[in-house]
Design a protein around this motif. Structure first.
Motif, PDB file in Angstrom:
ATOM      1  N   TYR A 312       0.831  -1.205   0.000  1.00  0.00           N
ATOM      2  CA  TYR A 312       0.000   0.000   0.000  1.00  0.00           C
ATOM      3  C   TYR A 312       0.868   1.259   0.000  1.00  0.00           C
ATOM      4  O   TYR A 312       1.773   1.424   0.822  1.00  0.00           O
ATOM      5  N   GLY A 313       0.575   2.161  -0.940  1.00  0.00           N
ATOM      6  CA  GLY A 313       1.268   3.432  -1.012  1.00  0.00           C
ATOM      7  C   GLY A 313       2.541   3.419  -1.823  1.00  0.00           C
ATOM      8  O   GLY A 313       3.137   4.467  -2.058  1.00  0.00           O
ATOM      9  N   GLY A 314       2.981   2.242  -2.284  1.00  0.00           N
ATOM     10  CA  GLY A 314       4.209   2.156  -3.054  1.00  0.00           C
ATOM     11  C   GLY A 314       3.933   2.029  -4.535  1.00  0.00           C
ATOM     12  O   GLY A 314       2.924   1.453  -4.940  1.00  0.00           O
ATOM     13  N   PHE A 315       4.839   2.558  -5.356  1.00  0.00           N
ATOM     14  CA  PHE A 315       4.686   2.414  -6.792  1.00  0.00           C
ATOM     15  C   PHE A 315       6.052   2.438  -7.452  1.00  0.00           C
ATOM     16  O   PHE A 315       6.987   3.085  -6.976  1.00  0.00           O
ATOM     17  N   LEU A 316       6.160   1.663  -8.519  1.00  0.00           N
ATOM     18  CA  LEU A 316       7.381   1.582  -9.312  1.00  0.00           C
ATOM     19  C   LEU A 316       7.231   2.488 -10.518  1.00  0.00           C
ATOM     20  O   LEU A 316       6.138   2.646 -11.059  1.00  0.00           O
ATOM     21  N   MET A 317       8.351   3.043 -10.999  1.00  0.00           N
ATOM     22  CA  MET A 317       8.241   3.910 -12.163  1.00  0.00           C
ATOM     23  C   MET A 317       9.600   4.077 -12.839  1.00  0.00           C
ATOM     24  O   MET A 317      10.619   4.242 -12.177  1.00  0.00           O
ATOM     25  N   SER A 318       9.585   3.980 -14.161  1.00  0.00           N
ATOM     26  CA  SER A 318      10.740   4.420 -14.918  1.00  0.00           C
ATOM     27  C   SER A 318      10.646   5.930 -15.084  1.00  0.00           C
ATOM     28  O   SER A 318       9.550   6.493 -15.055  1.00  0.00           O
ATOM     29  N   ARG A 319      11.792   6.579 -15.235  1.00  0.00           N
ATOM     30  CA  ARG A 319      11.769   8.051 -15.268  1.00  0.00           C
ATOM     31  C   ARG A 319      11.140   8.548 -16.566  1.00  0.00           C
ATOM     32  O   ARG A 319      11.615   8.233 -17.651  1.00  0.00           O
ATOM     33  N   PRO A 320      10.036   9.310 -16.466  1.00  0.00           N
ATOM     34  CA  PRO A 320       9.353   9.803 -17.672  1.00  0.00           C
ATOM     35  C   PRO A 320      10.125  10.950 -18.312  1.00  0.00           C
ATOM     36  O   PRO A 320      11.024  11.541 -17.704  1.00  0.00           O
ATOM     37  N   SER A 321       9.732  11.259 -19.526  1.00  0.00           N
ATOM     38  CA  SER A 321      10.427  12.318 -20.251  1.00  0.00           C
ATOM     39  C   SER A 321       9.870  13.703 -19.952  1.00  0.00           C
ATOM     40  O   SER A 321      10.507  14.710 -20.257  1.00  0.00           O
ATOM     41  N   SER A 322       8.666  13.777 -19.371  1.00  0.00           N
ATOM     42  CA  SER A 322       8.067  15.088 -19.130  1.00  0.00           C
ATOM     43  C   SER A 322       7.308  15.100 -17.818  1.00  0.00           C
ATOM     44  O   SER A 322       6.886  14.059 -17.302  1.00  0.00           O
ATOM     45  N   ALA A 323       7.134  16.302 -17.290  1.00  0.00           N
ATOM     46  CA  ALA A 323       6.383  16.464 -16.054  1.00  0.00           C
ATOM     47  C   ALA A 323       4.922  16.071 -16.231  1.00  0.00           C
ATOM     48  O   ALA A 323       4.300  15.532 -15.311  1.00  0.00           O
ATOM     49  N   LEU A 324       4.360  16.332 -17.406  1.00  0.00           N
ATOM     50  CA  LEU A 324       2.969  15.954 -17.659  1.00  0.00           C
ATOM     51  C   LEU A 324       2.782  14.448 -17.581  1.00  0.00           C
ATOM     52  O   LEU A 324       1.812  13.949 -17.007  1.00  0.00           O
ATOM     53  N   ASP A 325       3.708  13.701 -18.191  1.00  0.00           N
ATOM     54  CA  ASP A 325       3.614  12.249 -18.145  1.00  0.00           C
ATOM     55  C   ASP A 325       3.719  11.750 -16.706  1.00  0.00           C
ATOM     56  O   ASP A 325       2.990  10.834 -16.298  1.00  0.00           O
ATOM     57  N   LEU A 326       4.626  12.326 -15.938  1.00  0.00           N
ATOM     58  CA  LEU A 326       4.755  11.916 -14.539  1.00  0.00           C
ATOM     59  C   LEU A 326       3.504  12.262 -13.753  1.00  0.00           C
ATOM     60  O   LEU A 326       3.018  11.460 -12.943  1.00  0.00           O
ATOM     61  N   ALA A 327       2.933  13.429 -13.987  1.00  0.00           N
ATOM     62  CA  ALA A 327       1.726  13.837 -13.263  1.00  0.00           C
ATOM     63  C   ALA A 327       0.588  12.853 -13.520  1.00  0.00           C
ATOM     64  O   ALA A 327      -0.110  12.430 -12.585  1.00  0.00           O
ATOM     65  N   ALA A 328       0.384  12.483 -14.783  1.00  0.00           N
ATOM     66  CA  ALA A 328      -0.668  11.518 -15.102  1.00  0.00           C
ATOM     67  C   ALA A 328      -0.397  10.174 -14.447  1.00  0.00           C
ATOM     68  O   ALA A 328      -1.319   9.507 -13.956  1.00  0.00           O
ATOM     69  N   ALA A 329       0.874   9.756 -14.415  1.00  0.00           N
ATOM     70  CA  ALA A 329       1.225   8.486 -13.791  1.00  0.00           C
ATOM     71  C   ALA A 329       0.988   8.519 -12.283  1.00  0.00           C
ATOM     72  O   ALA A 329       0.577   7.515 -11.683  1.00  0.00           O
TER      73      ALA A 329
END
Length: 639
Positions: A312-329
């Motif tokens: 709970y509360g954890g998430f994995l992520m590759s580094r996105p190319s833009s702030a918008l992509d990260l925000a949506a993720a």
């Protein structure tokens, strides 16, 4: 959900005995909170109720671990009983409940607990592997971390992991000189009048008073901090805990300062987008995001993010190319986290575990529970993009990206909801929640989008569905041969279409949608990529032509690719997308697995027919059955 009374589910776990004594209140999720969550939102109060339930769940699992370990642990184990760790945890909680809760709810703790409990119970007929017992001993480090966080004096024997000691949610103590030899798999953690530290045969590591900062021999857990419009978010940037990945154990790999700086800058920029919008409560999003585990970079157009109910509360992520992509993720993963926690309290559907359903956002078949997760997550994402479209301050490219993503995600949610309504066995509460989601979606479907974005989103969905059917479905070979007989004999198609069945084959990449994202969000980069097509892995020259709107060049290219490899699902789908309106296109977009199988059977017989001719013949109406007669709207929910 017509009144404001409490919805009661799940019992509060006692932290002193691990059992639920009579009279202990049960967790309560009020109707207003449930209504917020069901509509795809959920503010801080609603998330706090979910968090409280997750704390109890974590304690129940910890107690199960204590009892299992102390009952079955090997007699020569070098660590003390698990009950001593439980007692220290209770002592720390009595001193500072909030500090200990932060340790308990650190997401990798959930992954560790689930994995160890599975290992202990994997085979009742044989003893667990030695590694399982070593991992189970991490409960002593967890209790020591709680004591450190609460600021109480203590002494505890804690396990060594590699060359150090991990204190979950706090940091990593690097032991002096070298890792202890096998004779010393356990060292002493302590806090006394002189401070805190870790003592082993090679010396003592003194921990700093401020455990949030690095010091000699101490690697502190780092955070991503951002504040905008009065809403703050500060998830851990987790690169130390071996259990930070919910699917596999990972080594301790300290991120370099440059990479940490890039993540922090990107997170601050992304959080401005999340906090500025109003459709998905940013306070609730912030409180869901506890720990981000960075993964190795993928293609900038192929961002990966993921989460699991047990962490709970954890998430994995590759580094996105833009702030918008990260925000949506971030919104996407917060939605998953909320729904997973809600499903620990309530039952929305029965069964739904068979992986036999089409999900318009996945390349592989999914269970209905997965469809529910996707619908809920992308409903939040669609709401996020719409909120951005309603605001100001976006560049032309960012607005074009928002238009495309909004149109794509709301269409996927609509399709997923249709699957749930037609296929799922819903509880009464499940029906209420689906109606609430449908209400939110209905409002989103009324929002206008530019024609280019709307068409691109529709074609992206057609592309995804077609590639899925080509790669994941197969037709009965006998029926395909019967169709080939009819074609070869110059007769109309048979009256019945072959039934599509699951095919255990590899999933195909979603290359064209990736290119469309770049075309809308970064047109200059798209132009550069088109000049050097192999730059984006998996994409072909016809894919670039199709994404650029040059359908004549795309059609010629896909004809060549299908001739070179008649089993290539991406090329077949591209061929269908590039054809003009007509029977051939209709058949290739709605029953592509039949057309491709029929074409291959004709090739096997030495009949080198062009794919469009085969597709047009297969779509010819026969006894009232047309190419659009498969499933709901030509988009079957079940295979």
């Amino acid at each position: 959900m017509s009144d404001d009374g409490p919805v009661v589910h799940g019992a509060e776990a006692g932290s002193d005995s691990g059992q639920t004594p009579p009279g202990v209140p049960r967790h309560r999720l009020t109707v207003p909170h449930l209504r917020q969550l069901a509509h795809g939102g959920g503010g801080r109060d609603a998330v706090a109720a979910l968090r409280t339930a997750q704390r109890s769940r974590r304690l129940v699992l910890l107690r199960a671990l204590v009892e299992t370990v102390d009952r079955d642990v090997p007699p020569d184990a070098p660590w003390p009983s698990a009950q001593t760790a439980w007692d220290l945890l209770a002592e720390a909680e009595a001193a500072d409940r909030a500090a200990v809760e932060a340790v308990l709810l650190h997401p990798p703790v959930g992954s560790w607990l689930a994995r160890v409990l599975r290992g202990l119970r994997a085979d009742a007929a044989s003893a667990p592997e030695p590694e399982v017992w070593q991992d189970a001993a991490q409960i002593h480090a967890l209790a020591a971390a709680a004591a450190l966080a609460a600021g109480i004096p203590f002494r505890a024997r804690v396990p060594v992991l590699g060359a150090g000691v991990l204190f979950p949610s706090l940091g990593w103590a690097v032991l002096p000189s070298a890792a202890p030899p096998p004779a010393e798999p356990v060292v002493e953690a302590f806090r006394d009048d002189h401070g805190a530290g870790v003592r082993c045969h090679t010396g003592t590591v003194r921990l700093p008073d401020d455990l949030g900062g690095d010091a000699p021999g101490w690697w502190a857990i780092r955070r991503l901090r951002a504040t905008h419009a009065g809403v703050s978010s500060a998830p851990v940037l987790e690169d130390l805990d071996p259990w930070r990945h919910y699917l596999r154990r990972m080594p301790v790999e300290r991120l370099g300062e440059d990479e940490v700086t890039r993540w922090r800058e990107l997170y601050r920029a992304a959080w401005r987008h999340v906090a500025a919008q109003h459709r998905v409560d940013p306070g609730g999003v912030a409180d869901c995001l506890l720990a981000l585990t960075p993964l190795p970079d993928r293609s900038p157009a192929d961002l990966f993010s993921g989460s699991a109910p047990e962490s709970y509360g954890g998430f994995l992520m590759s580094r996105p190319s833009s702030a918008l992509d990260l925000a949506a993720a971030l919104v996407h993963e917060a939605q998953h986290i909320k729904l997973s926690a809600l499903l620990d309290l309530v039952t929305l559907l029965r069964g739904g575990l068979e992986e036999t359903h089409y999900a318009p956002w996945r390349a592989d078949p999914r269970p209905l529970r997965g469809i529910l997760q996707g619908v809920y997550a992308f409903l939040g994402v669609a709401s996020f993009w719409q909120a951005l479209r309603e605001g100001t301050g976006l560049s032309d490219a960012e607005r074009a990206q928002a238009d495309f993503e909004f149109a794509l995600r709301r269409g996927q949610v609509e399709e997923g909801l249709r699957t749930l309504w037609s296929e799922a066995s819903l509880t009464e509460l499940g029906e209420h929640c689906l109606r609430a989601m449908e209400h939110t979606l209905t409002a989103l479907l009324k929002e206008p989008v530019p024609a280019a974005a709307g068409q691109a989103a529709e074609e992206a969905r057609d592309d995804h569905r077609t590639v899925f059917r080509l790669s994941q479905l197969s037709c009965d070979p006998d029926r395909v041969r019967a169709w080939a007989d009819a074609f070869e004999g110059g007769r109309p198609p048979p009256h019945r279409y072959p039934e599509a069945r699951p095919l255990t084959g590899p999933s195909a990449p979603e290359v064209r949608t990736r290119l469309m994202r770049i075309r809308f969000g970064d047109p200059e980069r798209f132009a550069r990529l088109r000049e050097d097509p192999p730059t984006l892995a998996g994409a072909s020259v016809p894919d670039y032509a199709w994404a650029a709107g040059d359908r004549a060049a795309a059609l010629a290219g896909y004809r060549r690719l299908v001739a070179e490899d008649p089993a290539d699902p991406v090329a077949w789908a591209g061929l269908g997308l590039s054809l003009p309106e007509g029977r051939a296109r209709d058949a290739l977009l709605h029953r592509p697995e039949l057309v491709a199988a029929l074409h291959r059977e004709l090739l096997r017989r030495g009949l080198d027919q062009d794919p469009e001719t085969v597709a047009a013949w297969a779509a010819t109406p026969s006894d009232g059955v047309t190419a659009r007669g498969w499933g709901v709207g030509g988009r079957p929910a079940r295979m």
